[in-house]
Scaffold this active site. Structure first.
Site, PDB file in Angstrom:
ATOM      1  N   TYR A 152      -5.689 -10.759  -2.140  1.00 60.83           N
ATOM      2  CA  TYR A 152      -6.187 -11.094  -3.372  1.00 60.83           C
ATOM      3  C   TYR A 152      -6.833  -9.835  -3.916  1.00 60.83           C
ATOM      4  O   TYR A 152      -6.789 -10.840  -5.454  1.00 60.83           O
ATOM      5  CB  TYR A 152      -7.826 -11.352  -2.234  1.00 60.83           C
ATOM      6  N   SER A 183     -12.135 -10.080 -10.794  1.00 61.45           N
ATOM      7  CA  SER A 183     -13.704 -10.087  -9.287  1.00 61.45           C
ATOM      8  C   SER A 183     -13.143  -8.433  -9.817  1.00 61.45           C
ATOM      9  O   SER A 183     -12.006  -7.785  -9.957  1.00 61.45           O
ATOM     10  CB  SER A 183     -12.522 -10.413  -8.191  1.00 61.45           C
TER      11      SER A 183
END
Length: 266
Positions: free
Chosen positions: A154, A140
């Site tokens: 995350y 990401s």
């Protein structure tokens, strides 16, 4: 020569499903896995009908520590050879570190960190031995930025995936195996519906910052074929990634703290 076959985790929707369509379009047979078997079956029917490729479906919950082993064993029991692996399964929790059930944090680490490592370790030797392989680890843009409050684990997990991918890229040079870390920014999928942040992210960021899953999948496929160790789709996302590296820590952290406040995470 038999067609290549790729295993895609988290394939039931979003970027995983888009990657399945792109690889089928390019002549690959597929193995699709996720928790939702009905969604996988529907996708398999769509793809096989449109592209004439073979699509195997094996439901699995990668939050189970034994799932990678059982998945690879199930593939072998069907007599299938895995030439490619896309570690895409993932989710986030945006309620904050202390307010999130520790079991959910453990599941995040298992699904997005431990399972990709386990699957890569089990499947990579065969790729190296045969002189051909493709691995995409779906990381990401968050993995290239300072971590944010609210979804505390995350970003660090995605940073791990990027570094692990780079290490594997170095180790497999000259073997016929390509390893790429895919680092998408905001993408139009059900991801934000699942973690409950759809309303916040939709109002916080303009439409031009969002990309489609199909676009992200096509960028990923091209980058992996070109043997690029990392790819970040989108000019603005690359600008943000560069800023995350260049800005002093205090400035960068304040920047992402403002982002978290806009999303009501901290």
């Amino acid at each position: 020569m038999a067609r290549r076959r790729i295993l895609i985790t988290g394939a039931s929707a979003g970027i995983g499903a888009a990657l399945a369509r792109v690889y089928a379009e390019n002549g690959w047979d597929l193995i699709l896995t996720a928790r939702r078997e009905a969604a996988l079956d529907a996708l398999a029917t769509e793809i096989s009908g449109r592209h004439g490729v073979d699509v195997a479906v094996i439901a699995a919950d990668l939050a189970d520590v034994e799932a990678p082993r059982r998945l690879v064993e199930a593939i072998a029991a069907r007599g299938l050879v895995v030439d490619g692996l896309i570690n895409n399964a993932g989710f986030s929790r945006t309620t904050g570190f202390l307010a999130t059930d520790p079991a959910q944090h453990a599941a995040m680490v298992q699904v997005m960190l431990s399972a990709p490592v386990a699957l890569s370790r089990r499947l990579l030797p065969g790729m190296v031995e045969r002189g051909f392989g493709r691995i995409i680890n779906v990381a990401s843009l968050a993995g290239q930025m300072p971590a944010t409050g609210g979804d505390t684990l995350y970003g660090p997990i995605k940073s791990f995936l990027i570094k692990a991918s780079q290490g594997l890229w170095l180790e497999t040079r000259g073997t016929g195996v390509h390893v790429t870390a895919l680092c998408p920014g905001y993408t139009l999928t059900e991801f934000h519906d699942v973690n409950g942040s759809r309303e916040q992210v939709s109002s916080a960021y303009p439409a031009w910052m969002w990309q489609t899953a199909d676009h992200v999948a096509r960028v990923a496929h091209a980058a992996c074929e070109a043997d690029r160790p990392r790819v970040t789709p989108g000019v603005m996302n690359n600008v943000l990634a560069a800023l995350g590296k260049l800005l002093p820590d205090t400035v960068a952290l304040n920047m992402v703290a403002g982002h978290a406040r806009r999303l009501k995470r901290i």
